[in-house]
Enzyme design. Sequence first.
Site, PDB file in Angstrom:
ATOM      1  N   ALA A 195      38.692  39.930  33.492  1.00 27.65           N
ATOM      2  CA  ALA A 195      39.148  38.758  34.524  1.00 27.65           C
ATOM      3  C   ALA A 195      38.603  37.518  33.598  1.00 27.65           C
ATOM      4  O   ALA A 195      37.534  36.915  33.309  1.00 27.65           O
ATOM      5  CB  ALA A 195      38.066  38.979  35.697  1.00 27.65           C
ATOM      6  N   GLY A 252      31.502  31.699  36.425  1.00 28.82           N
ATOM      7  CA  GLY A 252      31.862  33.254  36.146  1.00 28.82           C
ATOM      8  C   GLY A 252      32.378  33.738  37.200  1.00 28.82           C
ATOM      9  O   GLY A 252      33.090  33.220  38.323  1.00 28.82           O
ATOM     10  N   ASN A 253      32.649  35.344  37.114  1.00 30.60           N
ATOM     11  CA  ASN A 253      33.015  36.015  38.410  1.00 30.60           C
ATOM     12  C   ASN A 253      32.423  37.347  38.215  1.00 30.60           C
ATOM     13  O   ASN A 253      31.507  37.433  37.386  1.00 30.60           O
ATOM     14  CB  ASN A 253      34.560  36.185  37.993  1.00 30.60           C
ATOM     15  CG  ASN A 253      34.908  36.888  36.673  1.00 30.60           C
ATOM     16  OD1 ASN A 253      34.519  38.023  36.458  1.00 30.60           O
ATOM     17  ND2 ASN A 253      35.665  36.315  35.915  1.00 30.60           N
ATOM     18  N   HIS A 254      32.983  38.187  39.067  1.00 26.13           N
ATOM     19  CA  HIS A 254      31.995  39.415  39.507  1.00 26.13           C
ATOM     20  C   HIS A 254      32.463  40.486  38.782  1.00 26.13           C
ATOM     21  O   HIS A 254      32.007  41.664  39.157  1.00 26.13           O
ATOM     22  CB  HIS A 254      31.973  39.640  41.078  1.00 26.13           C
ATOM     23  CG  HIS A 254      31.596  38.640  41.894  1.00 26.13           C
ATOM     24  ND1 HIS A 254      30.118  38.461  41.848  1.00 26.13           N
ATOM     25  CD2 HIS A 254      31.994  37.774  42.723  1.00 26.13           C
ATOM     26  CE1 HIS A 254      29.898  37.254  42.841  1.00 26.13           C
ATOM     27  NE2 HIS A 254      31.045  37.045  43.338  1.00 26.13           N
ATOM     28  N   SER A 255      33.329  40.312  37.803  1.00 29.34           N
ATOM     29  CA  SER A 255      33.783  41.701  37.267  1.00 29.34           C
ATOM     30  C   SER A 255      32.544  42.388  36.339  1.00 29.34           C
ATOM     31  O   SER A 255      31.777  41.410  35.595  1.00 29.34           O
ATOM     32  CB  SER A 255      34.975  41.173  36.195  1.00 29.34           C
ATOM     33  OG  SER A 255      35.529  42.309  35.333  1.00 29.34           O
TER      34      SER A 255
END
Length: 409
Positions: free
Chosen positions: A280, A213-216
């Site tokens: 994102a 995943g990502n930090h969005s």
Amino acid sequence: MRVLLGVTGGIAAYKVALVLRRLVEDGHSVRVAPTAASLNFVGRATWEALSGHPAPTETFEDVPSVAHVRLGQSADVVLVAPATADFLSQMASGAARDLLGNALLATEAPVVVAPAMHTEMWNDPATRANVAALRERGIHVIEPAVGRLTGPDSGPGRLPEPDDLVSALYGVARGEGLSLTDASLPWGDLAGRRVLVTAGGTREPIDAVRYLGNHSTGLQGFAIAEAARERGAEVTVVAANVTLPLGEGISRVDVSSAEELERAVGELAPAADAVVMAAAVADFRPASASASKLKKDGSAGMTLELVQTPDVLAGLVASRAPGQVVVGFAAETGDDAGSVLEHGAAKARRKGADLLVVNQVGDGLGFGASDNSVTMLDAAGAPVAEAGGSKLAVAGAVLDAIVKRLPAP
């Protein structure tokens, strides 16, 4: 400075508690005169606790001190916020039905009034005539802001933010006149338009419990959705793993992976006048995902085979309907190969979207931050606009750029 703060019976009274706190923190003595109707929204105990003074409502409270006259006589400046349509009518006619009405007639201090009501009430000829009459008498009437009102309604009539009200009051107290007229986003320029927004960050499963995943957080995408709704658009949000609430009147479709997001966007985009891809979306996903949790067995590690996810933005550009505006987002970091803007320009040329909104991320920038700073590029990679500040302010700038590119309805 001695301030008389009048509070009338509108739901925006909750904002005025923050105005009171700011004034007290700035060292001013504030006396609050709430109307009886206003106590349905914020109780007397709140005003007394924050001000440190009694907050009488009726004319015959504290009779020995002649409070209905003394409050007005002793004030250096007066703020009435929120001022309902009914109270504006009372002021315009010179009626004194309660303590606040009497105090206003007794004061010689400058008076600032901040109306707040539904759009139809603000635009009613009777209200407009009352406002005109008050201004002719030298009362400073702040134009209401534009934005979300009670329930699903949006439009002119919103009480400006507390800091704006305090700034306006200070300007009047200094004799500079009213500096705040309208702190709102444009209203109505997206009326009748359909706007699709993606927000958040996709998660690509590794096994039953793990994912890439990502930090969005979805904050910027949700701000764009809220701002578009306030400007009259019919808004749908495709939310990828976002826990934030959305305002009434905004449709929501929740997704998790890039594949799910692509499918949802493919179904919804053809009906949209503008698509804003603020989510994102992962560039890669595991080639396969385990249906059960992968166990740590003491070996040195694990190798994941990754494959590229579909390019949702490029697909949208290729299949967009005539006149549809497509906006992409690029969260970039600079490196030895180029700066943030150089990478963004190359991406803009590859994607072909009408606009690519480029922002630097990492080291506390971008994801999860309350503020943002972006540069908007056209399909050739040339800068066309910049915006910074709160994510709502950035949202407004992005929508301004979209409106300029939409064909006439």
